[in-house]
Design an enzyme around this catalytic site. Structure first.
Site, PDB file in Angstrom:
ATOM      1  N   CYS A   1      17.105   4.933  39.677  1.00 21.07           N
ATOM      2  CA  CYS A   1      16.410   3.968  40.544  1.00 21.07           C
ATOM      3  C   CYS A   1      15.679   4.737  41.629  1.00 21.07           C
ATOM      4  CB  CYS A   1      17.397   2.994  41.197  1.00 21.07           C
ATOM      5  SG  CYS A   1      18.196   1.871  40.047  1.00 21.07           S
TER       6      CYS A   1
ATOM      7  N   GLU B   1      13.929   6.361  34.461  1.00 26.81           N
ATOM      8  CA  GLU B   1      14.530   5.336  33.612  1.00 26.81           C
ATOM      9  C   GLU B   1      13.643   4.103  33.581  1.00 26.81           C
ATOM     10  OE1 GLU B   1      18.495   2.476  33.605  1.00 26.81           O
ATOM     11  OE2 GLU B   1      18.563   4.388  34.661  1.00 26.81           O
TER      12      GLU B   1
END
Length: 529
Positions: A373, A407
């Site tokens: 994140c 990601e």
């Protein structure tokens, strides 16, 4: 004959939008009405209705606007002098259909077979300043297994073949559906809603079901694919953090009692949260923390970076996840922070180190992600900090000797930030290579793999960047990298804009990074379930 709900007669057919007049008493979830927003009347859908202090409040989503602009509005901002759009009646459920008519026997489903392997074109890539109009590279997507871990920089997988060829690979989605038994964990407690969300978008191949989501979280990652979690109603009105007051963008699972507070106070050093100014003031008189509780691994004239182990600083990292969920739609908080490292960027003054943004990283990523994140807090956005965070993540990948990629899925702002960083980085690598070639310090050609090795970017990210910038062409039987005039003009305009505003471009200085890749035991890398 008057309608049963008390509103005026509605117009429309089953195949068209049903419209009609409404009153405060007849409004319900799903109705689309005009709402006053910044002095204009904009169509919005009512997502939730709540009574606060005896008055109804409506949580609305404005059509053709980003979800972060959703907000609670009082009844006074609704324009009921115009017709509203009533929600379509719900389709009959499968159970109701089965009770009315016997279901015909269906043919057995065919066995799933692996798709044919997609051809991998082998081409050579070189640099050129010619802008000849030649067909662009086209890629196709087929069924494939899970993408392998990105190779090490300089490894045999990353070297050109004997013929100097490269493999062009398009990103692919895994269509395998993990199966598992029912779990008692509180991951997603609205299984029917998840199934409905999946049924509403049959072309979406991302896993939504509870079993699939639990399996995904067990195996790694921190970004949810579950649409029922993404579309939850924002629960906090305002937060105050240091000298800044902000409106959250999305839902975050703070305690339910905090939803009644007008303002939630967050300590900018320990990230504890309070629902009243009195308790917050009492906490600040006792809080002694002046920086994130980790090791400072980088410091220059403007920022410092701290490395925090989620296993050692669980409470602080969980508070950070709660805070970041207010501004990240796809982030999930239903995991333990033990398998993650958090790299926090701060600015320094006489009062301490103030949090600007952070990115988290799995201690051992099965997919080779270098970022799980990433977030720049709203009060520090549009100041170059986001690009600095991304650059720092790739600097760590260089120290590890690996190629990295964030990601997926990225948030909308995260995707814009990464695309801008990738475009600037690839352009700088090509310009440096061209300069060295003119000085006789290098050859005239450069491959996609070499660009990735110099920037720590994966081959897919380099290829997508070249295609988006229209820099990958096909000429004389081979693919070549073309440094176009349009790209150079864009770079010059960006420099002129920064100079006009008096901005200084922030950069990571590798020699200031005091860090070695940490080594963890197996227990430190796993979930604490």
């Amino acid at each position: 004959m008057a309608p049963r709900d008390g509103s005026q007669e509605r117009t429309g057919t089953p195949d068209t939008v049903e419209k009609g007049m409404a009153t405060i008493n007849t409004l319900r979830i799903g109705v689309k009405a005009f709402v006053e927003k910044d002095g204009e009347k904009r169509k919005a859908e009512i997502l939730s209705i709540q009574t606060k202090k005896g008055q109804p409040n409506y949580y609305v989503h404005y059509e053709e606007f980003n979800k972060r602009l959703d907000e609670w509005v009082p009844a006074s901002r609704l324009d009921l002098s115009q017709e509203v759009e009533w929600p379509q009646p719900e389709a009959p459920t499968k159970k109701a259909q089965k009770s009315t008519a016997p279901a015909p026997k269906s043919a057995p489903l065919p066995k799933q077979t692996a798709g044919q392997k997609r051809p991998r074109p082998s081409t050579t890539a070189g640099t050129s300043r010619k802008g000849s109009e030649t067909p662009e590279l086209s890629t196709t997507t087929g069924n494939a297994a899970k993408p392998a871990r990105p190779p090490l920089v300089g490894g045999k997988e990353n070297r050109p073949g004997s013929d100097g060829s490269i493999s062009v690979v398009a990103p692919e989605l895994s269509t395998d559906t993990p199966k598992g038994e029912e779990s008692e964990m509180d991951i997603v407690d609205i299984q029917d809603a998840a199934a409905a969300a999946k049924a509403s978008n049959p072309q979406h191949q991302a896993p939504f079901s509870r079993e699939e989501e639990i399996e995904k979280l067990r195996t790694g990652g921190s970004m949810t694919q579950n649409q029922t979690e993404i579309s939850r109603v924002r629960n906090l009105g305002h937060i105050q953090m240091g000298a800044f007051e902000m409106e959250p963008w999305y839902f975050s699972p703070y305690p339910s009692t905090f939803t009644e507070a007008d303002t939630v106070y967050i300590c900018e050093f320990c990230l504890s949260y309070f629902d009243s100014n009195q308790t917050f003031t009492r906490h600040r008189a006792k809080c002694t923390l002046l920086h994130p509780p980790g090791n400072e691994i980088y410091r220059d004239n403007s920022v410092s970076f701290f490395e925090i182990d989620g296993r050692r600083q669980r409470r602080w990292c969980r508070n950070l996840c709660l805070l970041s969920k207010l501004f990240l739609d796809h982030k999930t908080l239903y995991y333990d922070v033990d398998p993650f490292l958090f790299y926090c960027m701060t600015t320094r003054d006489e009062h301490g180190c103030h949090l600007v943004g952070y990115f988290s990283k799995e201690k051992e990523s099965a997919e080779g992600y270098n970022v799980a994140c990433i977030l720049t807090l709203p009060q520090y956005q549009r100041k170059g900090y986001g690009k600095l965070l991304i650059a720092f993540s790739y600097e760590l990948s260089k120290r590890e000797g690996k190629l990295g990629s964030p990601e997926k899925p990225l948030s909308d702002l995260g995707l814009l930030g990464y695309r801008a960083y990738w475009a600037e980085t690839v352009t700088d690598v090509l310009l440096d290579h061209e300069k060295n070639s003119k000085d006789g310090k290098g050859s005239g050609e450069i491959s996609v793999e070499e660009i990735g090795a110099l920037s720590a970017m994966t081959t897919n990210d380099v290829l997508h960047t070249l295609q988006n910038l229209n820099m990958l062409r096909y000429s004389k039987g081979q693919h070549v990298i073309v440094l176009t005039e349009a790209v150079l003009e864009t770079k010059e305009k960006a420099k002129a804009k920064e100079k006009a505003k008096g901005l200084t471009r922030r950069k990571i200085e590798p020699e200031r990074l005091m860090w070695k890749p940490p080594v963890f035991t197996a227990s430190s890398r796993t979930w604490n379930w």
